[in-house]
Structures are given as structure tokens and as C-alpha cells.
Design an enzyme around this catalytic site. Structure first.
Site, PDB file in Angstrom:
ATOM      1  N   THR A  88       0.718  -1.421  -0.029  1.00  0.00           N
ATOM      2  CA  THR A  88       0.106  -0.200  -0.124  1.00  0.00           C
ATOM      3  C   THR A  88       0.509   1.558  -0.458  1.00  0.00           C
ATOM      4  OG1 THR A  88      -1.528  -1.063   1.316  1.00  0.00           O
ATOM      5  CG2 THR A  88      -1.782   1.318   0.809  1.00  0.00           C
TER       6      THR A  88
ATOM      7  N   SER B 148       6.447   3.878   8.687  1.00  0.00           N
ATOM      8  CA  SER B 148       4.943   4.531   9.277  1.00  0.00           C
ATOM      9  C   SER B 148       4.511   3.997  10.607  1.00  0.00           C
ATOM     10  CB  SER B 148       4.257   3.808   8.442  1.00  0.00           C
ATOM     11  OG  SER B 148       2.684   4.668   9.001  1.00  0.00           O
ATOM     12  N   HIS B 149       3.659   3.579  10.971  1.00  0.00           N
ATOM     13  CA  HIS B 149       3.408   3.274  11.992  1.00  0.00           C
ATOM     14  C   HIS B 149       3.160   1.615  13.068  1.00  0.00           C
ATOM     15  CE1 HIS B 149       0.756   1.191   9.479  1.00  0.00           C
ATOM     16  NE2 HIS B 149       0.038   0.687   9.834  1.00  0.00           N
TER      17      HIS B 149
ATOM     18  N   ARG C 200      -8.924  -6.553   7.310  1.00  0.00           N
ATOM     19  CA  ARG C 200      -9.433  -5.639   7.780  1.00  0.00           C
ATOM     20  C   ARG C 200     -10.471  -5.835   7.243  1.00  0.00           C
ATOM     21  NH1 ARG C 200      -4.874  -3.098   9.608  1.00  0.00           N
ATOM     22  NH2 ARG C 200      -2.775  -2.412   7.903  1.00  0.00           N
TER      23      ARG C 200
ATOM     24  N   ASP D 225       1.904   9.622  13.598  1.00  0.00           N
ATOM     25  CA  ASP D 225       2.427   8.015  13.958  1.00  0.00           C
ATOM     26  C   ASP D 225       3.839   8.376  13.659  1.00  0.00           C
ATOM     27  OD1 ASP D 225       2.558   8.904  11.211  1.00  0.00           O
ATOM     28  OD2 ASP D 225       1.749   6.834  10.141  1.00  0.00           O
TER      29      ASP D 225
ATOM     30  N   LYS E 101      -0.186  12.430   3.073  1.00  0.00           N
ATOM     31  CA  LYS E 101      -1.727  12.778   4.281  1.00  0.00           C
ATOM     32  C   LYS E 101      -0.870  13.647   5.848  1.00  0.00           C
ATOM     33  CE  LYS E 101      -1.315   8.095   6.163  1.00  0.00           C
ATOM     34  NZ  LYS E 101      -0.768   6.971   4.864  1.00  0.00           N
TER      35      LYS E 101
ATOM     36  N   GLU F 197      -8.274   8.841   4.443  1.00  0.00           N
ATOM     37  CA  GLU F 197      -8.619   7.841   4.841  1.00  0.00           C
ATOM     38  C   GLU F 197      -8.856   7.423   6.727  1.00  0.00           C
ATOM     39  OE1 GLU F 197      -6.183   4.731   2.178  1.00  0.00           O
ATOM     40  OE2 GLU F 197      -4.822   7.076   3.018  1.00  0.00           O
ATOM     41  N   GLU F 198      -9.795   6.772   6.554  1.00  0.00           N
ATOM     42  CA  GLU F 198     -10.193   6.201   7.662  1.00  0.00           C
ATOM     43  C   GLU F 198      -8.780   5.411   8.909  1.00  0.00           C
ATOM     44  OE1 GLU F 198     -10.108   2.965   8.837  1.00  0.00           O
ATOM     45  OE2 GLU F 198      -8.497   2.512   7.467  1.00  0.00           O
ATOM     46  N   SER F 199      -7.747   5.524   7.838  1.00  0.00           N
ATOM     47  CA  SER F 199      -6.588   5.320   8.598  1.00  0.00           C
ATOM     48  C   SER F 199      -6.282   6.256   9.914  1.00  0.00           C
ATOM     49  CB  SER F 199      -5.898   4.394   8.159  1.00  0.00           C
ATOM     50  OG  SER F 199      -5.588   4.800   6.734  1.00  0.00           O
TER      51      SER F 199
ATOM     52  N   ASP G 255       6.277   8.233  10.572  1.00  0.00           N
ATOM     53  CA  ASP G 255       6.769   8.911   9.653  1.00  0.00           C
ATOM     54  C   ASP G 255       5.184  10.260   9.402  1.00  0.00           C
ATOM     55  OD1 ASP G 255       4.091   7.706   9.074  1.00  0.00           O
ATOM     56  OD2 ASP G 255       5.082   7.877   6.828  1.00  0.00           O
TER      57      ASP G 255
ATOM     58  N   LYS H 234      10.525   3.866   0.088  1.00  0.00           N
ATOM     59  CA  LYS H 234       9.142   4.512  -0.523  1.00  0.00           C
ATOM     60  C   LYS H 234       9.603   5.872  -1.766  1.00  0.00           C
ATOM     61  CE  LYS H 234       5.462   6.878   0.704  1.00  0.00           C
ATOM     62  NZ  LYS H 234       4.290   7.468   1.046  1.00  0.00           N
TER      63      LYS H 234
ATOM     64  N   ASP I  82       2.755  11.218   9.136  1.00  0.00           N
ATOM     65  CA  ASP I  82       1.030  11.245   8.566  1.00  0.00           C
ATOM     66  C   ASP I  82       0.115  11.249   8.971  1.00  0.00           C
ATOM     67  OD1 ASP I  82       2.319   8.768   8.229  1.00  0.00           O
ATOM     68  OD2 ASP I  82       2.089   8.655   5.531  1.00  0.00           O
ATOM     69  N   ARG I  83       0.081  10.269   9.726  1.00  0.00           N
ATOM     70  CA  ARG I  83      -1.168   9.979  10.980  1.00  0.00           C
ATOM     71  C   ARG I  83      -1.119  10.840  11.234  1.00  0.00           C
ATOM     72  NH1 ARG I  83      -2.557   3.489  10.537  1.00  0.00           N
ATOM     73  NH2 ARG I  83      -2.063   3.399   8.387  1.00  0.00           N
TER      74      ARG I  83
ATOM     75  N   ARG J  64       8.316  -2.819   3.258  1.00  0.00           N
ATOM     76  CA  ARG J  64       7.964  -2.758   4.360  1.00  0.00           C
ATOM     77  C   ARG J  64       8.489  -4.494   4.388  1.00  0.00           C
ATOM     78  NH1 ARG J  64       2.990   1.218   6.762  1.00  0.00           N
ATOM     79  NH2 ARG J  64       3.757   3.359   5.536  1.00  0.00           N
TER      80      ARG J  64
HETATM   81  C1  VG1 Z   1      -2.979   1.232   5.976  1.00  0.00           C
HETATM   82  C2  VG1 Z   1      -4.105   2.115   5.556  1.00  0.00           C
HETATM   83  C3  VG1 Z   1      -4.152   3.093   4.258  1.00  0.00           C
HETATM   84  C4  VG1 Z   1      -2.576   4.141   4.741  1.00  0.00           C
HETATM   85  C5  VG1 Z   1      -1.596   3.010   4.199  1.00  0.00           C
HETATM   86  C6  VG1 Z   1      -0.787   4.110   5.011  1.00  0.00           C
HETATM   87  O1  VG1 Z   1      -2.757   0.660   4.880  1.00  0.00           O
HETATM   88  O2  VG1 Z   1      -5.007   1.246   5.829  1.00  0.00           O
HETATM   89  O3  VG1 Z   1      -5.443   3.962   4.693  1.00  0.00           O
HETATM   90  O4  VG1 Z   1      -2.951   4.572   3.541  1.00  0.00           O
HETATM   91  O5  VG1 Z   1      -1.856   1.956   5.745  1.00  0.00           O
HETATM   92  O6  VG1 Z   1      -0.648   4.689   5.998  1.00  0.00           O
HETATM   93  P1  VG1 Z   1      -3.485  -1.366   4.235  1.00  0.00           P
HETATM   94  O7  VG1 Z   1      -2.998  -1.479   3.544  1.00  0.00           O
HETATM   95  O8  VG1 Z   1      -2.409  -2.143   5.641  1.00  0.00           O
HETATM   96  O9  VG1 Z   1      -4.953  -1.479   5.417  1.00  0.00           O
HETATM   97  V1  VG1 Z   1       1.224   4.698   6.629  1.00  0.00           V
HETATM   98  O10 VG1 Z   1       0.986   5.987   7.412  1.00  0.00           O
HETATM   99  O11 VG1 Z   1       1.463   3.369   6.769  1.00  0.00           O
HETATM  100  O12 VG1 Z   1       2.065   5.440   5.466  1.00  0.00           O
HETATM  101 CO    CO Z   2       2.172   7.029   8.374  1.00  0.00          CO
END
Ligand code: VG1
Ligand code: CO
Length: 542
Positions: free
Chosen positions: A17, A112-113, A495, A276, A375, A362-364, A278, A125, A280-281, A21
Site C-alpha cells: 500500500t 510508518s506506524h 481489516r 505516527d 497525508k 482515509e479512515e486510517s 513518519d 518508498k 502522516d497520520r 516494508r
Molecule cells: C494502511 C491503511 C491505509 C494507509 C496505509 C499507509 O494500509 O489502511 O489507509 O494509506 O496504511 O499509511 P493497509 O494496506 O495496511 O490497510 V502509513 O501512515 O502506514 O504510510
Molecule cells: Co504513516
């Protein structure tokens, strides 16, 4: 000075996504990072003499890979590399630097998280010249290249000093070590009414910002404590640590629970926010009110004009498919275009570039706008503070009034983490096979109106992305969505996204899980979750 090194390809370097990773020990295999970075360069054209931005979230292995990337950029023929001091650049800050300086692209090192450390996660990335994540066309090319790569090029020079701001020559390429915070803070100051927020804080409104031991610490210190006058200590966990202090740097009700509890306590701050790994959240919590990310997008869109950078209004809204339809109601009322994209920020880039949308979410726990192409966690937090300052209302008042006007989309995501991969794939395959038979079927009082596997037709470049999540829609606008995560590094993560619309304000005070309980039961029944995963409950509920 340029060395060509023979290498053998790895078969598992498929970007998910958001980039590639893997666990650190995977990345630490011989030439693993080098192979992937060279595959990125081999998939690009026309960068000779141009600028590459490099930075990361400061996690374990960040510095090592930055050294490799800088030397490989020199060998590949880039004219200049801009790298954040200490190897630090938050994801939105990297996006901004790429755009501001007209760079060819950027390499962002982050998982990221996900947790960091010697046995935890790492990621790479590639972002294109608009500052956003590379579209699938490029990530597919990188993956294809990585499977056959047999050599890479690297400048055979000593490591650079990442900690001193300044510029120097490296094997014929210019390296500029930049202040990672300055450009970003300046951008935020242009977009938001800093004097109104400063007055709010000076008037006794107490904010608590939790950087979770990750990259936003220096940004939050500069913006909230220095520029907005929040008392020292308002920013917590503000030193970026290679292992994030052992925590998941994931701003949600599970991993940022301490902050949540603090804001909810009577003596606690009026406003809390977390970011988070990096940056972006974001998570936004007001006294007695947790703001769901889906609602946050809708409320930011509905109130956008209070912020100076958006005073002229917004052009449209985009949300990922699993994100609740709360924003759709705002778009409808304001007469704006509304776009539904697959999960992942890379799908927003074309819409933003074409001017079709201004805000995305995004909901995340991800929200952002056309100011960058990622983001942006602190951007969302500042937007909320700007709204609170302008409307002179609490977060809870703003949210409940929004629901009263538009109705409430009860929403929750249930994650089943580290599930056996075959079991997860089996569940999805079975679900797909069931899809044609679902419409018309009733589960208790819930009647299925439609069921499909989401496919996205990009209105800008015409590309099609299939199999982006299974949706089951019910009468009255309720729905359940199923998809497998594309960011995990062990096993599979299922999910399940659950949503129900409630127009009646008298019914807006129900506990979310309770309001969704019948849908949660039906989700399990339709997908056979318990039996197929062997789990009797989700690992994380947000
Ligand atoms: C998750 C989230 C998605 C987000 C992605 C990257 O992906 O659901 O909405 O864009 O992480 O965010 P997945 O494929 O695990 O559902 V981040 O802050 O990890 O760059
Ligand atoms: Co992130």
C-alpha cells in the site's frame, strides 16, 4: 570512484500500500536495500543532473540506508541530493521539500506506524516529482526490475556527515543537508491562522501533542511550543527514537491510549493529538469527544474556509473507499465533486494534481490536502485548532453540531492481525465467490442491496485498479467492507470496516460498537471470520 557491484535478485520486493516494508533482518540481507534502490533508479528516466530528496522517520536502520541511497544516487547520475539533517524528514515534510525545490523525486525511509528496532520494521518508498507516492505503474516497474536485477552502482566514498547542515560535493554530485523542519513550519504558518491559535492557547486552552517517540517531535516542538506559544511540555515523547521507545507509533485509541485517557480526565488538557512514526497520520481528541478520522475529513471539509489557506473554498473531496461516507454528505451539500479511491494515498495524487479535489482522507487516521501530496498529521491537528479558534466552540460541540446537521455515520474498523496467510486468502476467495448470491439476501433485519469487489477507474489517467476491497451494502446505507492489509510484515491482516448511517440526532449518543453490533455479527456470518481465522475477536478495534 563509482563501483559496479554484482548482485542476485530477491523475489519478494513487491511494494505494498505504501512502499516496500519488511523486518530489519530482511532489509539487512546482503544487497537487499541496494537492490531495491537500484530497481527504483532503473525504473525512472530523465533524472540525470536533477535533484533527489532523501529522508526518513529516524527508525532503526534509517542512517545506514540513507548512506547507501546518497552514494547510489551519486553513482546513478543525480545532480543533487537534499537530505534532512540526521536523516530526518517526516513524510509530509519530504513531500513539501520535493515540491518546493522542484526535485525529480524522493526516497522516504519509513515503515510508518509499524514498530521499529533491530527485529522490527523498516521500509523504503519512492515519491515522484509532485511529491506524492509513486503510482502503481511505477511501483509495478520497480518490482519487475527487482526480480531480475544483477548489478548496482555505488560511489565508493566514505559516509557523509548527516548531522551538520551545509552542502558539499560527493563524487561529482552536490549533497545538501537541510533543516528538516523550517520549510514545513513555514508552510503551515501560511495555511493556518497562527495568531488566532496563539490567542486560543494564550487564553488557557490546553493542548497535549504526543509525538510517540517518532519523527514529528522536532516539528511539533517548533510549531506548537515555539511558534504557537504552548507551554513547554505540551509536546510529549518529542525525541525521535530508533525504536520509538518500544511502542507502536500508531495514533489510535489502542496505542495512544494514555493521551486519550489524559484528555478525558477532568483535570486533563482540552485537546489532544498524536502522530505516527513518519508523521502522516493524526489522532484528534477533544474533551469528551474522540473524532473519528472519517468524521474529521467531513468536518474539515465543511469548515475549511476558516483557515486562510482555504478561505476561497475547496474544489472537491476524495476519500478511500473504506472511509465512511460522512464526507459525501458535505460534498453534496456544498455542491462539490466527491471521489472514492482505493486504500493508499497514491490514488489521490492525480485528483489533486488535476485540481479536482482539495482535501482527502482515509479512515486510517489520515487526512491531507493539496498543500503536499501525502497525508499530513500535524496539518490536520492545526486545522482542528484553527476551527476551534475560529468558531469558539469545543471539539465536542463542533462534532455534535456537525452530526445534527448531516447525520452521523457510526464507524469502526476491526483488525485481525498476523492471521495465517493461507487462511486469510481463503477467506477472501470464498467471499468473492459468494458475492453474486448476496444481493437480495437478508441477515436479520439487514437486507443486502449490492455486493462487489471494488475497482477504481482513475478519471484522470484512465488506469484501472481491481480487487481493492469487498463491499457489502445494506438497505439504508449501512455497509461492511473486507480487505487484506498491504502494509503488514508478518502473516496477513484482515481489516473489516463497519458503517451505519443515523439521521436522527436523538440517536447520536450511542456507543459505537453497540450501534454497529448487528452489522458486526453479520460481517462474521458472511465472511466466516471466526472459523477461518481461528480468532474469536479482533486484535485491534479502532
Ligand atoms: C494502511 C491503511 C491505509 C494507509 C496505509 C499507509 O494500509 O489502511 O489507509 O494509506 O496504511 O499509511 P493497509 O494496506 O495496511 O490497510 V502509513 O501512515 O502506514 O504510510
Ligand atoms: Co504513516
Amino acid at each position: 570512484m563509482i563501483k559496479t557491484v554484482a548482485t542476485a535478485p530477491y523475489q519478494d520486493q513487491k511494494p505494498g500500500t505504501s512502499g516496500l516494508r519488511k523486518k530489519v533482518p530482511v532489509f539487512a540481507q546482503e544487497n537487499y536495500a541496494e537492490n531495491f534502490i537500484q530497481s527504483i533508479f532503473d525504473s525512472l528516466e530523465g533524472f540525470q543532473g536533477k535533484t533527489l530528496v532523501i529522508g526518513g522517520d529516524g527508525r532503526y536502520y534509517n542512517r545506514e540506508v540513507i548512506q547507501k541511497a546518497v552514494k547510489m544516487a551519486a553513482a546513478a547520475g543525480f545532480g543533487k541530493v537534499m537530505v534532512g539533517q540526521g536523516g530526518i524528514l517526516s513524510t509530509p515534510a519530504a513531500s513539501n521539500v520535493i515540491r518546493k525545490y522542484g526535485a525529480f523525486g524522493g526516497i522516504v525511509l519509513s515503515a510508518s506506524h509499524n514498530p521499529g528496532g533491530p527485529t522490527e520494521d523498516f521500509g523504503i518508498k519512492y515519491n515522484i516529482g509532485n511529491g506524492g507516492p509513486a503510482p502503481e505503474k511505477i511501483t509495478d516497474a520497480i518490482f519487475a526490475r527487482s526480480k531480475v536485477i544483477d548489478e548496482y552502482k555505488i560511489a565508493d566514498v566514505a559516509d557523509i556527515d548527516l548531522d551538520k547542515i551545509g552542502s558539499f560535493d560527493l563524487a561529482g554530485m552536490k549533497v545538501e543537508v537541510i533543516d528538516p523542519v523550517a520549510d514545513y513550519a513555514e508552510l503551515m504558518e501560511k495555511l493556518f491562522d497562527f495568531s488566532a491559535i496563539r490567542a486560543l492557547i494564550a487564553g488557557g486552552f490546553r493542548v497535549a501533542i504526543d509525538s510517540m517517540g517518532a519523527v514529528t517531535g522536532p516539528y511539533a516542538n517548533e510549531i506548537f511550543e515555539k511558534r504557537l506559544g504552548a507551554p513547554e511540555g505540551s509536546v510529549r515523547n518529542s525525541t525521535p527514537l530508533p525504536d520509538f521507545g518500544g511502542h507502536h507509533p500508531d495514533p489510535n485509541l489502542v496505542h495512544a491510549k494514555e493521551l486519550y485517557d489524559d484528555v478525558m480526565s477532568p483535570q486533563g488538557p482540552d485537546f489532544g493529538a498524536a502522530s505516527d512514526g513518519d508523521g502522516d497520520r493524526n489522532m484528534v481528541v477533544g474533551k469528551d469527544m474522540f473524532v473519528t478520522p472519517s468524521d474529521s475529513l467531513a468536518i474539515i471539509a465543511a469548515n475549511a474556509t476558516v483557515a486562510p489557506g482555504y478561505a476561497k473554498g475547496i474544489s472537491g473531496i476524495a476519500r478511500s473507499m473504506p472511509t465512511s461516507a460522512a464526507a459525501d454528505r458535505v460534498a453534496e451539500k456544498l455542491g462539490l465533486g466527491m471521489y472514492e479511491t482505493p486504500t493508499g494515498w497514491k490514488f489521490f495524487g492525480n485528483l489533486l494534481d488535476a485540481g479536482k479535489v482539495t482535501v482527502c482522507g482515509e479512515e486510517s487516521f489520515g487526512t491531507g490536502s493539496d498543500h503536499v501530496r501525502e497525508k499530513d498529521g500535524l496539518w490536520a491537528v492545526l486545522f482542528w485548532l484553527n476551527i476551534v479558534a475560529a468558531r469558539k466552540k469545543s471539539v465536542a460541540e463542533i462534532v455534535t453540531q456537525h452530526w445534527a446537521e448531516y447525520g452521523r455515520n457510526y464507524y469502526s474498523r476491526h483488525d485481525y492481525e498476523e492471521v495465517d496467510t493461507d487462511a486469510a486468502n481463503g477467506l477472501v476467495t470464498a467471499l468473492r465467490e459468494k458475492l453474486p448470491s448476496l444481493p437480495g439476501q437478508s441477515f436479520g433485519s439487514l437486507k443486502v442491496t449490492a455486493a462487489d469487489d471494488f475497482a477504481y477507474h482513475d478519471p484522470v489517467d484512465g488506469s484501472v485498479s481491481k480487487n481493492q476491497g469487498i463491499r457489502v451494502l445494506f438497505e439504508g446505507g449501512s455497509r461492511v467492507v473486507f480487505r487484506l492489509s498491504g502494509t503488514g510484515t508478518s502473516g496477513a491482516t484482515l481489516r473489516v470496516y463497519v458503517e451505519r448511517y443515523e439521521a436522527d440526532p436523538a440517536k447520536h449518543g450511542i456507543d459505537t460498537q453497540e450501534a454497529l453490533s448487528d452489522l458486526i455479527t453479520v460481517a462474521d456470518e458472511i465472511a466466516d471470520i471466526r472459523k477461518r481465522t481461528g480468532r474469536d475477536k479482533p486484535s485491534v478495534i479502532t
